[in-house]
Every structure is written in C-alpha cells, then in structure tokens.
Write a protein that holds these residues in place. Structure first.
Motif, PDB file in Angstrom:
ATOM      1  N   ALA A 178     -23.456  64.500-190.954  1.00 50.86           N
ATOM      2  CA  ALA A 178     -23.380  65.771-191.684  1.00 50.86           C
ATOM      3  C   ALA A 178     -22.501  66.726-190.888  1.00 50.86           C
ATOM      4  CB  ALA A 178     -24.763  66.375-191.892  1.00 50.86           C
ATOM      5  N   GLU A 179     -21.786  67.574-191.609  1.00 54.03           N
ATOM      6  CA  GLU A 179     -20.927  68.565-190.957  1.00 54.03           C
ATOM      7  C   GLU A 179     -20.864  69.812-191.827  1.00 54.03           C
ATOM      8  OE1 GLU A 179     -17.254  67.416-188.834  1.00 54.03           O
ATOM      9  OE2 GLU A 179     -16.232  68.775-190.225  1.00 54.03           O
ATOM     10  N   GLU A 180     -20.968  70.964-191.178  1.00 56.14           N
ATOM     11  CA  GLU A 180     -20.899  72.236-191.898  1.00 56.14           C
ATOM     12  C   GLU A 180     -20.003  73.188-191.125  1.00 56.14           C
ATOM     13  OE1 GLU A 180     -23.818  75.775-193.667  1.00 56.14           O
ATOM     14  OE2 GLU A 180     -24.665  74.044-192.617  1.00 56.14           O
ATOM     15  N   ARG A 181     -19.178  73.933-191.855  1.00 55.98           N
ATOM     16  CA  ARG A 181     -18.280  74.907-191.241  1.00 55.98           C
ATOM     17  C   ARG A 181     -18.618  76.306-191.757  1.00 55.98           C
ATOM     18  NH1 ARG A 181     -13.892  72.276-188.806  1.00 55.98           N
ATOM     19  NH2 ARG A 181     -13.792  70.042-189.322  1.00 55.98           N
ATOM     20  N   VAL A 182     -18.661  77.255-190.830  1.00 55.15           N
ATOM     21  CA  VAL A 182     -19.005  78.635-191.164  1.00 55.15           C
ATOM     22  C   VAL A 182     -18.027  79.565-190.459  1.00 55.15           C
ATOM     23  CG1 VAL A 182     -20.767  80.435-191.025  1.00 55.15           C
ATOM     24  CG2 VAL A 182     -21.452  78.057-191.394  1.00 55.15           C
ATOM     25  N   SER A 183     -17.574  80.599-191.151  1.00 56.22           N
ATOM     26  CA  SER A 183     -16.696  81.605-190.550  1.00 56.22           C
ATOM     27  C   SER A 183     -17.317  82.985-190.719  1.00 56.22           C
ATOM     28  CB  SER A 183     -15.310  81.582-191.206  1.00 56.22           C
ATOM     29  OG  SER A 183     -14.666  80.338-190.989  1.00 56.22           O
ATOM     30  N   TYR A 184     -17.126  83.838-189.707  1.00 54.03           N
ATOM     31  CA  TYR A 184     -17.644  85.201-189.807  1.00 54.03           C
ATOM     32  C   TYR A 184     -16.822  86.129-188.923  1.00 54.03           C
ATOM     33  CZ  TYR A 184     -20.085  83.962-185.447  1.00 54.03           C
ATOM     34  OH  TYR A 184     -20.385  83.543-184.172  1.00 54.03           O
ATOM     35  N   SER A 185     -16.835  87.407-189.282  1.00 56.13           N
ATOM     36  CA  SER A 185     -16.100  88.420-188.523  1.00 56.13           C
ATOM     37  C   SER A 185     -16.921  88.875-187.322  1.00 56.13           C
ATOM     38  CB  SER A 185     -15.787  89.626-189.412  1.00 56.13           C
ATOM     39  OG  SER A 185     -14.923  89.258-190.466  1.00 56.13           O
ATOM     40  N   TRP A 186     -16.219  89.221-186.247  1.00 57.34           N
ATOM     41  CA  TRP A 186     -16.872  89.672-185.014  1.00 57.34           C
ATOM     42  C   TRP A 186     -16.023  90.779-184.400  1.00 57.34           C
ATOM     43  CZ3 TRP A 186     -21.585  88.512-183.201  1.00 57.34           C
ATOM     44  CH2 TRP A 186     -21.892  88.836-181.872  1.00 57.34           C
ATOM     45  N   TRP A 187     -16.640  91.943-184.161  1.00 59.49           N
ATOM     46  CA  TRP A 187     -15.923  93.070-183.571  1.00 59.49           C
ATOM     47  C   TRP A 187     -16.093  93.042-182.058  1.00 59.49           C
ATOM     48  CZ3 TRP A 187     -17.624  93.065-188.485  1.00 59.49           C
ATOM     49  CH2 TRP A 187     -16.722  93.540-189.455  1.00 59.49           C
ATOM     50  N   VAL A 188     -14.975  93.037-181.356  1.00 62.91           N
ATOM     51  CA  VAL A 188     -14.998  92.906-179.901  1.00 62.91           C
ATOM     52  C   VAL A 188     -15.243  94.263-179.254  1.00 62.91           C
ATOM     53  CG1 VAL A 188     -13.488  90.892-179.955  1.00 62.91           C
ATOM     54  CG2 VAL A 188     -12.482  93.165-179.730  1.00 62.91           C
TER      55      VAL A 188
END
Length: 224
Positions: A178-188
């Motif tokens: 199984a494989e899942e990809r997730v993207s999200y924004s991150w403020w440095v």
C-alpha cells in the motif's frame, strides 16, 4: 528526547493551578509525556484532525487513569471552553500550520489565557526558511509482519512557505502492499522570528534543552 524535554518544560508547574493544554495533540505523544511528568494534572488535548483524534481517543480510552483526567477537544485554541488560566501549554509540531497573521492571533490569545509564569513549550521544525528539502526518511515502524515507512520532501512555494509532499508505504516481505501520498502547506519560522513574535505577545522565549532540538519555552512574566 521528547519526554524528558516536556518534563523539563513542565518543571515547577503546579497541576492544581489550572489545566495543562496540549495544542495539536496528534495521536497523544505529548499527552503521555505530560501525564508522566505531572501524574495528577488535568489535561486538555486539542486536535483538529478527526483521524488523529480517533487514535488519541483510543489511546486515552484504553487507560483508566488517562480517562479520568484527559479531555479530548476537536478544533483549535478557541474550542477550549474552560475559563481557568492554563497552567502550561504544549504546542509541538504544529506552529507551521499557521501563517504569520494566524500566528499573531494565536500568540496573543495564548498569552492572555496562560497563567503568569506558566510555560509555553513550543518547537520549530526545519526548514527555518523557504528552501527545497530533498526526500528524507521520516518514520519506520514494524507492526507484526509489516513495516510502515514514511518519507517527505519539501518545495518552496512562497517567501515564508513550503509545501511538504509526504509518502507513506506499507511493506510486507519486501513488497510494497500500500502507498499513500499527501501534500500540505507549511509556514516556516526562524528562531529570531519566533522570539520576536512571542515578545510582541508579551512572552519571553529561551531554549529548552540543546539548541539543535529546536524546542523553546516561553513565559508570560509574573505580574503581567
């Protein structure tokens, strides 16, 4: 290192002076650290993610001692309804979810609700500026016959923002099942930026533990 740093940050906190609030409690790692450091503390665990909150509830529900003193709340800081000042606050692995404007509101509200002298334990995760981060292993856990692997890479999307691209794989007998990809924004946010923002909110910040750990303790000075 996580548990000892939390314990050090909570040193001297009177558990009878108010609840310990864990913001962005995730699956409960911070809750367990607080419970171990302050065995009689009233703990409020705040987590906006329904999936993580389900794991957190299962973890708390399986331990009778935790069930008696941990309240799980969905949402953010505003969802904490208690009128009491917070004896201490944990904000671990979550501040990057807030942009500059949201952080200003967050710090101001938090400083207002934190008891004088009460600690805020917060960390900064790399990167501290908007740069590319190559694919890096993030986690590896073996449960039964399967290995659960996580990795991530980041790409800059604004002057103070990156987008993290995470990959989670489940492996059995050397085969990815199984494989899942997730993207999200991150403020440095840099250390200097954190100190400046906390100072504006009336909180003084200093390192907690070794500098490379990226953990800080902020306090509202007594009498303010």
């Amino acid at each position: 290192m996580f548990g000892p740093l939390v314990a050090a940050g909570l040193e001297g906190v009177d558990p009878d002076s108010g609840p310990i609030v864990d913001l962005g409690a995730g699956t409960g790692r911070g809750v367990l650290a607080v419970a171990a450091a302050l065995p009689t503390a009233d703990i409020i665990a705040v987590e906006p993610s329904a999936a993580m909150r389900a794991v957190l509830m299962a973890r708390v529900g399986s331990d009778e001692r935790l069930r008696q003193r941990v309240t799980v709340v969905g949402g953010d800081l505003d969802a904490v309804r208690t009128p009491e000042p917070f004896a201490a606050v944990l904000a671990m692995n979550m501040i990057g979810h807030l942009d500059r404007t949201a952080r200003k509101v967050f710090w101001t509200s938090l400083a207002r609700r934190l008891a004088p002298g009460g600690p805020l334990v917060v960390n900064l995760q790399p990167p501290s500026e908007a740069v590319e981060v190559m694919e890096t292993p993030a986690s590896a856990v073996v449960v039964g016959r399967r290995r659960y692997l996580g990795s991530g890479r980041a790409a800059p999307t604004a002057a103070d923002q990156v987008t993290w691209h995470m990959t989670y794989r489940t492996v059995e007998d050397g085969v990815t099942v199984a494989e899942e990809r997730v993207s999200y924004s991150w403020w440095v946010l840099s250390e200097a930026g954190l100190r400046d923002e906390l100072s504006v909110a009336g909180l003084h910040a200093e390192h907690l533990g070794p500098p490379e750990a990226g953990v800080y303790i902020g306090r509202r000075p007594a009498g303010r």
